[in-house]
Motif scaffolding. Sequence first.
Motif, PDB file in Angstrom:
ATOM      1  N   ALA A   1       4.889   5.425  -8.436  1.00  0.00           N
ATOM      2  CA  ALA A   1       5.224   6.609  -7.642  1.00  0.00           C
ATOM      3  C   ALA A   1       5.835   7.697  -8.518  1.00  0.00           C
ATOM      4  O   ALA A   1       5.519   8.885  -8.375  1.00  0.00           O
ATOM      5  N   HIS A   2       6.704   7.291  -9.407  1.00  0.00           N
ATOM      6  CA  HIS A   2       7.326   8.272 -10.314  1.00  0.00           C
ATOM      7  C   HIS A   2       6.276   8.942 -11.183  1.00  0.00           C
ATOM      8  O   HIS A   2       6.268  10.166 -11.364  1.00  0.00           O
ATOM      9  N   SER A   3       5.357   8.153 -11.728  1.00  0.00           N
ATOM     10  CA  SER A   3       4.321   8.722 -12.599  1.00  0.00           C
ATOM     11  C   SER A   3       3.363   9.613 -11.830  1.00  0.00           C
ATOM     12  O   SER A   3       2.761  10.527 -12.399  1.00  0.00           O
ATOM     13  N   ALA A   4       3.227   9.378 -10.522  1.00  0.00           N
ATOM     14  CA  ALA A   4       2.331  10.175  -9.686  1.00  0.00           C
ATOM     15  C   ALA A   4       3.008  11.431  -9.140  1.00  0.00           C
ATOM     16  O   ALA A   4       2.387  12.186  -8.377  1.00  0.00           O
ATOM     17  N   GLY A   5       4.258  11.648  -9.516  1.00  0.00           N
ATOM     18  CA  GLY A   5       4.958  12.854  -9.089  1.00  0.00           C
ATOM     19  C   GLY A   5       5.630  12.758  -7.741  1.00  0.00           C
ATOM     20  O   GLY A   5       6.074  13.775  -7.196  1.00  0.00           O
ATOM     21  N   MET A   6       5.729  11.556  -7.190  1.00  0.00           N
ATOM     22  CA  MET A   6       6.416  11.405  -5.910  1.00  0.00           C
ATOM     23  C   MET A   6       7.921  11.422  -6.134  1.00  0.00           C
ATOM     24  O   MET A   6       8.421  10.884  -7.122  1.00  0.00           O
ATOM     25  N   GLU A   7       8.618  12.028  -5.181  1.00  0.00           N
ATOM     26  CA  GLU A   7      10.066  12.135  -5.287  1.00  0.00           C
ATOM     27  C   GLU A   7      10.785  11.147  -4.382  1.00  0.00           C
ATOM     28  O   GLU A   7      11.950  10.814  -4.610  1.00  0.00           O
ATOM     29  N   ARG A   8      10.098  10.686  -3.342  1.00  0.00           N
ATOM     30  CA  ARG A   8      10.704   9.771  -2.374  1.00  0.00           C
ATOM     31  C   ARG A   8       9.643   8.809  -1.864  1.00  0.00           C
ATOM     32  O   ARG A   8       8.463   9.142  -1.827  1.00  0.00           O
ATOM     33  N   ILE A   9      10.101   7.632  -1.430  1.00  0.00           N
ATOM     34  CA  ILE A   9       9.240   6.673  -0.743  1.00  0.00           C
ATOM     35  C   ILE A   9       9.846   6.391   0.618  1.00  0.00           C
ATOM     36  O   ILE A   9      11.061   6.142   0.729  1.00  0.00           O
ATOM     37  N   GLN A  10       9.029   6.444   1.649  1.00  0.00           N
ATOM     38  CA  GLN A  10       9.475   6.110   2.999  1.00  0.00           C
ATOM     39  C   GLN A  10       8.773   4.845   3.473  1.00  0.00           C
ATOM     40  O   GLN A  10       7.651   4.539   3.057  1.00  0.00           O
ATOM     41  N   SER A  11       9.447   4.114   4.361  1.00  0.00           N
ATOM     42  CA  SER A  11       8.854   2.911   4.931  1.00  0.00           C
ATOM     43  C   SER A  11       9.537   2.615   6.258  1.00  0.00           C
ATOM     44  O   SER A  11      10.618   3.153   6.541  1.00  0.00           O
ATOM     45  N   THR A  12       8.915   1.777   7.063  1.00  0.00           N
ATOM     46  CA  THR A  12       9.526   1.334   8.314  1.00  0.00           C
ATOM     47  C   THR A  12       9.738  -0.166   8.254  1.00  0.00           C
ATOM     48  O   THR A  12       8.898  -0.906   7.724  1.00  0.00           O
ATOM     49  N   VAL A  13      10.870  -0.614   8.808  1.00  0.00           N
ATOM     50  CA  VAL A  13      11.193  -2.042   8.830  1.00  0.00           C
ATOM     51  C   VAL A  13      11.800  -2.390  10.179  1.00  0.00           C
ATOM     52  O   VAL A  13      12.452  -1.553  10.811  1.00  0.00           O
ATOM     53  N   PRO A  14      11.588  -3.619  10.655  1.00  0.00           N
ATOM     54  CA  PRO A  14      12.238  -4.035  11.905  1.00  0.00           C
ATOM     55  C   PRO A  14      13.747  -4.104  11.736  1.00  0.00           C
ATOM     56  O   PRO A  14      14.240  -4.654  10.740  1.00  0.00           O
TER      57      PRO A  14
ATOM     58  N   SER B   1      11.248  -3.232  23.422  1.00  0.00           N
ATOM     59  CA  SER B   1      10.856  -4.551  22.908  1.00  0.00           C
ATOM     60  C   SER B   1      11.347  -4.781  21.485  1.00  0.00           C
ATOM     61  O   SER B   1      11.025  -5.803  20.876  1.00  0.00           O
ATOM     62  N   GLY B   2      12.130  -3.860  20.957  1.00  0.00           N
ATOM     63  CA  GLY B   2      12.657  -4.016  19.612  1.00  0.00           C
ATOM     64  C   GLY B   2      12.968  -2.670  18.996  1.00  0.00           C
ATOM     65  O   GLY B   2      12.768  -1.617  19.612  1.00  0.00           O
ATOM     66  N   GLU B   3      13.487  -2.704  17.795  1.00  0.00           N
ATOM     67  CA  GLU B   3      13.805  -1.473  17.067  1.00  0.00           C
ATOM     68  C   GLU B   3      13.280  -1.571  15.644  1.00  0.00           C
ATOM     69  O   GLU B   3      13.198  -2.661  15.075  1.00  0.00           O
ATOM     70  N   ARG B   4      12.936  -0.437  15.081  1.00  0.00           N
ATOM     71  CA  ARG B   4      12.611  -0.388  13.668  1.00  0.00           C
ATOM     72  C   ARG B   4      13.245   0.855  13.075  1.00  0.00           C
ATOM     73  O   ARG B   4      13.583   1.817  13.785  1.00  0.00           O
ATOM     74  N   LEU B   5      13.395   0.837  11.778  1.00  0.00           N
ATOM     75  CA  LEU B   5      14.058   1.917  11.068  1.00  0.00           C
ATOM     76  C   LEU B   5      13.068   2.615  10.148  1.00  0.00           C
ATOM     77  O   LEU B   5      12.229   1.965   9.515  1.00  0.00           O
ATOM     78  N   LEU B   6      13.165   3.928  10.090  1.00  0.00           N
ATOM     79  CA  LEU B   6      12.479   4.688   9.055  1.00  0.00           C
ATOM     80  C   LEU B   6      13.485   4.900   7.942  1.00  0.00           C
ATOM     81  O   LEU B   6      14.552   5.504   8.160  1.00  0.00           O
ATOM     82  N   VAL B   7      13.176   4.375   6.770  1.00  0.00           N
ATOM     83  CA  VAL B   7      14.095   4.463   5.642  1.00  0.00           C
ATOM     84  C   VAL B   7      13.444   5.242   4.507  1.00  0.00           C
ATOM     85  O   VAL B   7      12.219   5.356   4.445  1.00  0.00           O
ATOM     86  N   GLU B   8      14.272   5.740   3.617  1.00  0.00           N
ATOM     87  CA  GLU B   8      13.765   6.543   2.499  1.00  0.00           C
ATOM     88  C   GLU B   8      14.483   6.146   1.215  1.00  0.00           C
ATOM     89  O   GLU B   8      15.713   5.982   1.192  1.00  0.00           O
ATOM     90  N   LEU B   9      13.685   5.990   0.161  1.00  0.00           N
ATOM     91  CA  LEU B   9      14.196   5.651  -1.150  1.00  0.00           C
ATOM     92  C   LEU B   9      13.896   6.783  -2.118  1.00  0.00           C
ATOM     93  O   LEU B   9      12.726   7.084  -2.376  1.00  0.00           O
TER      94      LEU B   9
ATOM     95  N   GLN C   1       0.861  -1.188   0.000  1.00  0.00           N
ATOM     96  CA  GLN C   1       0.000   0.000   0.000  1.00  0.00           C
ATOM     97  C   GLN C   1       0.892   1.230   0.000  1.00  0.00           C
ATOM     98  O   GLN C   1       1.860   1.311   0.765  1.00  0.00           O
ATOM     99  N   LEU C   2       0.598   2.170  -0.862  1.00  0.00           N
ATOM    100  CA  LEU C   2       1.355   3.415  -0.963  1.00  0.00           C
ATOM    101  C   LEU C   2       0.379   4.571  -0.869  1.00  0.00           C
ATOM    102  O   LEU C   2      -0.588   4.643  -1.617  1.00  0.00           O
ATOM    103  N   ARG C   3       0.650   5.466   0.064  1.00  0.00           N
ATOM    104  CA  ARG C   3      -0.185   6.668   0.184  1.00  0.00           C
ATOM    105  C   ARG C   3       0.706   7.876   0.375  1.00  0.00           C
ATOM    106  O   ARG C   3       1.762   7.788   1.021  1.00  0.00           O
ATOM    107  N   PRO C   4       0.325   9.029  -0.183  1.00  0.00           N
ATOM    108  CA  PRO C   4       1.115  10.243   0.025  1.00  0.00           C
ATOM    109  C   PRO C   4       1.122  10.634   1.500  1.00  0.00           C
ATOM    110  O   PRO C   4       0.116  10.498   2.196  1.00  0.00           O
ATOM    111  N   GLN C   5       2.246  11.105   1.974  1.00  0.00           N
ATOM    112  CA  GLN C   5       2.316  11.611   3.330  1.00  0.00           C
ATOM    113  C   GLN C   5       1.465  12.873   3.428  1.00  0.00           C
ATOM    114  O   GLN C   5       1.545  13.747   2.554  1.00  0.00           O
TER     115      GLN C   5
END
Length: 330
Positions: free
Chosen positions: A107-120, A316-324, A69-73
């Motif tokens: 995402a490129h066609s929709a004009g997005m410049e970056r994608i962010q996500s969180t991962v453990p 209880s754990g760590e996750r990362l916010l990453v950006e592409l 699922q991809l949604r604009p911030q």
Amino acid sequence: MEFFLPRQARGTDLAVWCALCSQGQSEVSGDPPRAAALAEQLRAEEDHPVVRRWAARDSDDGRIVGTAQLRPQPHDQRIGFLRLFVAPSARRRGVGTTLLAQITKYAHSAGMERIQSTVPAGSPGEAFVRTWPGVRELLRLELQEQRLDEHVLSHCHELAICPDPTEYSLAHWHGAAPEPLAPSFGQVMSHVPDAPGAALQMASRAWDAAAVRTWEARMTASGAHLMVCAAVHRATDQVVAATVATVAASDAPAAQQHDTVVLPRHRRRGLARWIKAEQTLRLHQRFPSLRTVSSTVNRQNAPMTAVNRAVGYRGSGERLLVELPMPAET
């Protein structure tokens, strides 16, 4: 690989898609939506023109083995926030890579410049995102959990004492903020971006009473219970500190702790610890089936980590916010 439209999907496909999302979210945050509740929510929603969902199927039996699922911030339409999950049995078979290729093309066609996500952190998900060309780590977030056992509840009773009763009083509500407090509660919530790293996830904001009502509707759209505990300045009858939690259902075993904010000139007076201890006790009282409360805190936010530790939260754990970043052409 296909676009996935919940309202047009077969019931079995929607159930599998939602179950896989719930499982994936559990791995990321430990606080997953219930699959049945998510399916009901998606069925009720209109197909949103800016929220895109995908499904990847097994080539042998056609089962859904990957979801995205991809949604604009909300604060920046040029940034897309991605949730991508692959069934454990289908990992390391190129499903995630194929999904990501389709998503970046869209995402490129929709004009997005970056994608962010969180991962453990330390998970197969982290290993996967580290293969993305140009990916960077924005934040390292600590998952924290408060167990509502006898020890923690007893300690919160000791901490649930106003640091200055002559200056502050307690307000607590379930659902909508009382009309007299809504404007000042909005002013407090407008300071959420003050937290370290918050500017990477949201824009500065100014909330009036109407914005509070919009936020309340969004927080409870899935049927969740919204709980707020606040400190009120006696001299002005204004909210000066607040903490927010949600409970998915009345019999849910876990609650989610969201924002805790104190107005700048009222900080370092013990208000955050006081209202968080009060919130714990009131959550336990209203929802006896609760066993844990979970929260996510930026590792750089030492003051909030200290407050959470004081009221019984433990890592209880760590996750990362990453950006592409999106390439110039796809």
